[in-house]
Write a protein that holds these residues in place. Structure first.
Motif, PDB file in Angstrom:
ATOM      1  N   PHE A  13      -2.930 -51.915  15.639  1.00 37.95           N
ATOM      2  CA  PHE A  13      -4.177 -51.894  14.867  1.00 37.95           C
ATOM      3  C   PHE A  13      -3.953 -52.489  13.481  1.00 37.95           C
ATOM      4  O   PHE A  13      -4.788 -53.264  12.991  1.00 37.95           O
ATOM      5  N   ALA A  14      -2.832 -52.158  12.863  1.00 32.96           N
ATOM      6  CA  ALA A  14      -2.515 -52.718  11.547  1.00 32.96           C
ATOM      7  C   ALA A  14      -2.322 -54.232  11.626  1.00 32.96           C
ATOM      8  O   ALA A  14      -2.711 -54.963  10.712  1.00 32.96           O
ATOM      9  N   CYS A  15      -1.748 -54.715  12.724  1.00 36.83           N
ATOM     10  CA  CYS A  15      -1.594 -56.159  12.916  1.00 36.83           C
ATOM     11  C   CYS A  15      -2.948 -56.853  12.999  1.00 36.83           C
ATOM     12  O   CYS A  15      -3.131 -57.951  12.465  1.00 36.83           O
ATOM     13  N   ALA A  16      -3.898 -56.222  13.655  1.00 39.18           N
ATOM     14  CA  ALA A  16      -5.245 -56.802  13.751  1.00 39.18           C
ATOM     15  C   ALA A  16      -5.908 -56.857  12.375  1.00 39.18           C
ATOM     16  O   ALA A  16      -6.530 -57.865  12.013  1.00 39.18           O
ATOM     17  N   LEU A  17      -5.758 -55.799  11.597  1.00 40.39           N
ATOM     18  CA  LEU A  17      -6.319 -55.793  10.242  1.00 40.39           C
ATOM     19  C   LEU A  17      -5.623 -56.834   9.362  1.00 40.39           C
ATOM     20  O   LEU A  17      -6.287 -57.545   8.588  1.00 40.39           O
ATOM     21  N   LEU A  18      -4.309 -56.933   9.492  1.00 36.56           N
ATOM     22  CA  LEU A  18      -3.560 -57.934   8.741  1.00 36.56           C
ATOM     23  C   LEU A  18      -4.039 -59.337   9.088  1.00 36.56           C
ATOM     24  O   LEU A  18      -4.215 -60.179   8.202  1.00 36.56           O
ATOM     25  N   ALA A  19      -4.265 -59.595  10.359  1.00 35.42           N
ATOM     26  CA  ALA A  19      -4.743 -60.912  10.791  1.00 35.42           C
ATOM     27  C   ALA A  19      -6.100 -61.227  10.175  1.00 35.42           C
ATOM     28  O   ALA A  19      -6.327 -62.350   9.700  1.00 35.42           O
ATOM     29  N   MET A  20      -6.998 -60.251  10.161  1.00 31.87           N
ATOM     30  CA  MET A  20      -8.321 -60.483   9.565  1.00 31.87           C
ATOM     31  C   MET A  20      -8.208 -60.815   8.084  1.00 31.87           C
ATOM     32  O   MET A  20      -8.878 -61.731   7.589  1.00 31.87           O
ATOM     33  N   VAL A  21      -7.359 -60.110   7.380  1.00 31.02           N
ATOM     34  CA  VAL A  21      -7.199 -60.349   5.942  1.00 31.02           C
ATOM     35  C   VAL A  21      -6.571 -61.708   5.684  1.00 31.02           C
ATOM     36  O   VAL A  21      -7.067 -62.487   4.850  1.00 31.02           O
ATOM     37  N   VAL A  22      -5.511 -62.035   6.394  1.00 32.13           N
ATOM     38  CA  VAL A  22      -4.815 -63.307   6.168  1.00 32.13           C
ATOM     39  C   VAL A  22      -5.713 -64.486   6.534  1.00 32.13           C
ATOM     40  O   VAL A  22      -5.780 -65.474   5.794  1.00 32.13           O
ATOM     41  N   ILE A  23      -6.410 -64.406   7.640  1.00 35.70           N
ATOM     42  CA  ILE A  23      -7.298 -65.508   8.047  1.00 35.70           C
ATOM     43  C   ILE A  23      -8.421 -65.694   7.030  1.00 35.70           C
ATOM     44  O   ILE A  23      -8.781 -66.821   6.690  1.00 35.70           O
ATOM     45  N   THR A  24      -8.956 -64.602   6.511  1.00 33.35           N
ATOM     46  CA  THR A  24     -10.004 -64.698   5.488  1.00 33.35           C
ATOM     47  C   THR A  24      -9.471 -65.347   4.218  1.00 33.35           C
ATOM     48  O   THR A  24     -10.124 -66.224   3.634  1.00 33.35           O
ATOM     49  N   VAL A  25      -8.288 -64.948   3.790  1.00 40.08           N
ATOM     50  CA  VAL A  25      -7.687 -65.524   2.582  1.00 40.08           C
ATOM     51  C   VAL A  25      -7.443 -67.020   2.767  1.00 40.08           C
ATOM     52  O   VAL A  25      -7.767 -67.822   1.883  1.00 40.08           O
ATOM     53  N   VAL A  26      -6.897 -67.412   3.906  1.00 39.71           N
ATOM     54  CA  VAL A  26      -6.625 -68.834   4.159  1.00 39.71           C
ATOM     55  C   VAL A  26      -7.930 -69.616   4.217  1.00 39.71           C
ATOM     56  O   VAL A  26      -8.033 -70.705   3.655  1.00 39.71           O
ATOM     57  N   TYR A  27      -8.939 -69.065   4.843  1.00 30.51           N
ATOM     58  CA  TYR A  27     -10.227 -69.750   4.918  1.00 30.51           C
ATOM     59  C   TYR A  27     -10.818 -69.959   3.524  1.00 30.51           C
ATOM     60  O   TYR A  27     -11.254 -71.060   3.182  1.00 30.51           O
ATOM     61  N   LEU A  28     -10.825 -68.896   2.731  1.00 27.42           N
ATOM     62  CA  LEU A  28     -11.412 -69.006   1.396  1.00 27.42           C
ATOM     63  C   LEU A  28     -10.609 -69.935   0.496  1.00 27.42           C
ATOM     64  O   LEU A  28     -11.176 -70.621  -0.361  1.00 27.42           O
ATOM     65  N   ALA A  29      -9.311 -69.998   0.684  1.00 21.83           N
ATOM     66  CA  ALA A  29      -8.471 -70.855  -0.148  1.00 21.83           C
ATOM     67  C   ALA A  29      -8.546 -72.311   0.253  1.00 21.83           C
ATOM     68  O   ALA A  29      -8.323 -73.202  -0.586  1.00 21.83           O
ATOM     69  N   THR A  30      -8.869 -72.599   1.494  1.00 23.94           N
ATOM     70  CA  THR A  30      -8.834 -73.989   1.967  1.00 23.94           C
ATOM     71  C   THR A  30     -10.207 -74.601   2.206  1.00 23.94           C
ATOM     72  O   THR A  30     -10.290 -75.792   2.510  1.00 23.94           O
ATOM     73  N   ARG A  31     -11.249 -73.809   2.119  1.00 23.45           N
ATOM     74  CA  ARG A  31     -12.572 -74.404   2.384  1.00 23.45           C
ATOM     75  C   ARG A  31     -12.947 -75.347   1.257  1.00 23.45           C
ATOM     76  O   ARG A  31     -12.539 -75.188   0.103  1.00 23.45           O
ATOM     77  N   GLU A  32     -13.691 -76.322   1.626  1.00 23.92           N
ATOM     78  CA  GLU A  32     -14.180 -77.274   0.636  1.00 23.92           C
ATOM     79  C   GLU A  32     -15.567 -76.810   0.218  1.00 23.92           C
ATOM     80  O   GLU A  32     -16.379 -76.395   1.052  1.00 23.92           O
ATOM     81  N   ASP A  33     -15.823 -76.876  -1.067  1.00 25.51           N
ATOM     82  CA  ASP A  33     -17.140 -76.463  -1.568  1.00 25.51           C
ATOM     83  C   ASP A  33     -18.192 -77.451  -1.087  1.00 25.51           C
ATOM     84  O   ASP A  33     -18.102 -78.641  -1.310  1.00 25.51           O
ATOM     85  N   ARG A  34     -19.189 -76.901  -0.410  1.00 29.04           N
ATOM     86  CA  ARG A  34     -20.269 -77.721   0.113  1.00 29.04           C
ATOM     87  C   ARG A  34     -21.566 -77.264  -0.535  1.00 29.04           C
ATOM     88  O   ARG A  34     -21.771 -76.081  -0.734  1.00 29.04           O
ATOM     89  N   PRO A  35     -22.439 -78.198  -0.807  1.00 25.86           N
ATOM     90  CA  PRO A  35     -23.711 -77.789  -1.434  1.00 25.86           C
ATOM     91  C   PRO A  35     -24.611 -77.043  -0.487  1.00 25.86           C
ATOM     92  O   PRO A  35     -24.541 -77.089   0.669  1.00 25.86           O
TER      93      PRO A  35
END
Length: 65
Positions: free
Chosen positions: A43-65
């Motif tokens: 269960f902790a691995c699943a929560l860790l995956a959600m957090v890490v994927i969210t962080v990577v997404y927010l850090a790598t997304r390009e700002d779109r209008p």
């Protein structure tokens, strides 16, 4: 995608490898609220995956209008 943003993708290795460590997590003790270690570790691995994927997404997304 800039070369700098590609480095963030290396964080995705963590939630990929963590659930594969089941030989080390295949035990009952310690328990957490009566739940064996193996189950709350998964269960902790699943929560860790959600957090890490969210962080990577927010850090790598390009700002779109």
């Amino acid at each position: 995608m800039s070369p700098r943003s590609r480095h963030w993708h290396w964080l995705l290795v963590i939630p990929t490898v963590a659930p594969l460590l089941t030989p080390f997590a295949n035990r009952i003790e310690p328990t957490l609220f009566g739940v064996p270690f193996f189950f709350w570790y998964q269960f902790a691995c699943a929560l860790l995956a959600m957090v890490v994927i969210t962080v990577v997404y927010l850090a790598t997304r390009e700002d779109r209008p």
